[in-house]
Motif scaffolding. Structure first.
Motif, PDB file in Angstrom:
ATOM      1  N   LYS A   7       0.783  -1.277  -0.048  1.00  0.00           N
ATOM      2  CA  LYS A   7      -0.066  -0.032   0.017  1.00  0.00           C
ATOM      3  C   LYS A   7       0.742   1.250   0.157  1.00  0.00           C
ATOM      4  O   LYS A   7       2.107   1.209   0.566  1.00  0.00           O
ATOM      5  N   GLU A  68      -0.306  12.552  -8.168  1.00  0.00           N
ATOM      6  CA  GLU A  68      -1.660  12.135  -8.828  1.00  0.00           C
ATOM      7  C   GLU A  68      -2.264  10.971  -7.754  1.00  0.00           C
ATOM      8  O   GLU A  68      -1.626  10.312  -7.306  1.00  0.00           O
ATOM      9  N   VAL A  69      -3.512  11.356  -7.637  1.00  0.00           N
ATOM     10  CA  VAL A  69      -4.360  10.691  -6.759  1.00  0.00           C
ATOM     11  C   VAL A  69      -4.242   9.086  -6.995  1.00  0.00           C
ATOM     12  O   VAL A  69      -4.139   8.090  -6.090  1.00  0.00           O
ATOM     13  N   SER A  70      -4.303   8.815  -8.339  1.00  0.00           N
ATOM     14  CA  SER A  70      -4.073   7.399  -8.851  1.00  0.00           C
ATOM     15  C   SER A  70      -3.040   6.568  -8.360  1.00  0.00           C
ATOM     16  O   SER A  70      -2.914   5.352  -8.278  1.00  0.00           O
ATOM     17  N   ASP A  71      -1.877   7.376  -7.944  1.00  0.00           N
ATOM     18  CA  ASP A  71      -0.587   6.722  -7.352  1.00  0.00           C
ATOM     19  C   ASP A  71      -0.706   6.137  -5.858  1.00  0.00           C
ATOM     20  O   ASP A  71       0.326   5.496  -5.571  1.00  0.00           O
ATOM     21  N   TYR A  72      -1.924   6.511  -5.287  1.00  0.00           N
ATOM     22  CA  TYR A  72      -1.821   6.385  -3.793  1.00  0.00           C
ATOM     23  C   TYR A  72      -2.924   5.627  -3.263  1.00  0.00           C
ATOM     24  O   TYR A  72      -4.167   5.768  -3.912  1.00  0.00           O
ATOM     25  N   ASP A  73      -3.062   4.718  -2.373  1.00  0.00           N
ATOM     26  CA  ASP A  73      -3.930   3.839  -1.779  1.00  0.00           C
ATOM     27  C   ASP A  73      -4.966   4.654  -0.762  1.00  0.00           C
ATOM     28  O   ASP A  73      -6.180   4.357  -0.279  1.00  0.00           O
ATOM     29  N   ASP A  99     -10.151  15.393  -5.123  1.00  0.00           N
ATOM     30  CA  ASP A  99     -10.397  14.189  -5.793  1.00  0.00           C
ATOM     31  C   ASP A  99     -10.035  12.720  -5.094  1.00  0.00           C
ATOM     32  O   ASP A  99     -10.708  11.758  -5.388  1.00  0.00           O
ATOM     33  N   PHE A 100      -9.300  13.038  -4.063  1.00  0.00           N
ATOM     34  CA  PHE A 100      -9.188  11.688  -3.145  1.00  0.00           C
ATOM     35  C   PHE A 100     -10.477  11.163  -2.663  1.00  0.00           C
ATOM     36  O   PHE A 100     -10.608  10.140  -2.531  1.00  0.00           O
ATOM     37  N   THR A 103     -12.731   9.282  -4.648  1.00  0.00           N
ATOM     38  CA  THR A 103     -12.407   7.927  -5.083  1.00  0.00           C
ATOM     39  C   THR A 103     -12.899   6.746  -4.319  1.00  0.00           C
ATOM     40  O   THR A 103     -12.974   5.730  -4.521  1.00  0.00           O
ATOM     41  N   LYS A 105     -11.216   5.923  -1.562  1.00  0.00           N
ATOM     42  CA  LYS A 105     -10.117   5.468  -1.038  1.00  0.00           C
ATOM     43  C   LYS A 105     -10.161   6.085   0.419  1.00  0.00           C
ATOM     44  O   LYS A 105     -10.577   7.044   0.957  1.00  0.00           O
ATOM     45  N   ASN A 180     -10.615   0.415  -0.509  1.00  0.00           N
ATOM     46  CA  ASN A 180     -11.705   1.219  -0.848  1.00  0.00           C
ATOM     47  C   ASN A 180     -13.042   1.186  -0.256  1.00  0.00           C
ATOM     48  O   ASN A 180     -13.342  -0.077   0.008  1.00  0.00           O
TER      49      ASN A 180
END
Length: 181
Positions: A7, A68-73, A99-100, A103, A105, A180
């Motif tokens: 993670k 980038e949000v997509s890079d993190y859990d 944005d986070f 998601t 997450k 998530n």
């Protein structure tokens, strides 16, 4: 505490973060196996605030303009009076938090950290806690505020102050391990 191996967790902070509210959760995340990255609008190092004085420094890993949000859990927002007040003036930092939250997450915020969630328009309909002085701010933004050491609402983990750090860190690790929501 659960295992977070594999993670990647973002901590968003700038100069004036409350020392214990960044280092305590960061240590708990790393001990649980998470890869933790400090994101900031500042480059180089940022400085903690402790008992009304500047304190320890920590290296910034990623500039907010490149995050980038997509890079993190998961995302963790430490408090301190100065930290969120400076961060909420940065459009990229506010967008990153918004944005986070969109998601699903896990997002964890302690003390004054929820001010970033208010700025990101991400608290309406949520049940939360925080440092008592921003209770009214959270309520005015549409949150239900509870005076409890840790509150979890569908992957959003909040706590009141440094005395809640043990419960906050434990619940944060647990929620991140779940993934998530």
């Amino acid at each position: 505490m659960g295992t977070l191996t594999g993670k990647k967790v973002a901590i968003l902070a700038t100069n004036g973060f409350e020392e214990s509210e960044l280092f305590g959760p960061k240590d708990a995340l790393e001990k649980s196996g998470a890869d933790v990255r400090l994101i900031s609008p500042e480059s180089g190092k940022i400085t903690a605030w402790k008992h009304g004085e500047w304190s320890r420094k920590i290296d910034v890993d990623v500039d907010i303009s490149e995050a980038e949000v997509s890079d993190y859990d998961a995302l963790m927002l430490p408090g301190g009076v100065i930290n969120p007040d400076k961060l909420r003036r940065d459009k990229k930092a506010v967008s990153f938090v918004r944005d986070f939250m969109e998601t699903g997450k896990p997002v964890a915020a302690i003390c004054h950290g929820p001010q970033m969630l208010i700025e990101a328009d991400a608290v309406k309909g949520r049940t939360m806690t925080s440092f008592f002085s921003i209770k009214k701010d959270l309520q005015n933004a549409g949150a239900t505020w509870i005076d409890q050491e840790v509150v979890v609402d569908n992957g959003l983990i909040t706590s009141r102050n440094p005395s809640d750090l043990e419960a906050f860190s434990s619940k944060m690790v647990e929620e991140i391990a779940e993934g998530n929501h």
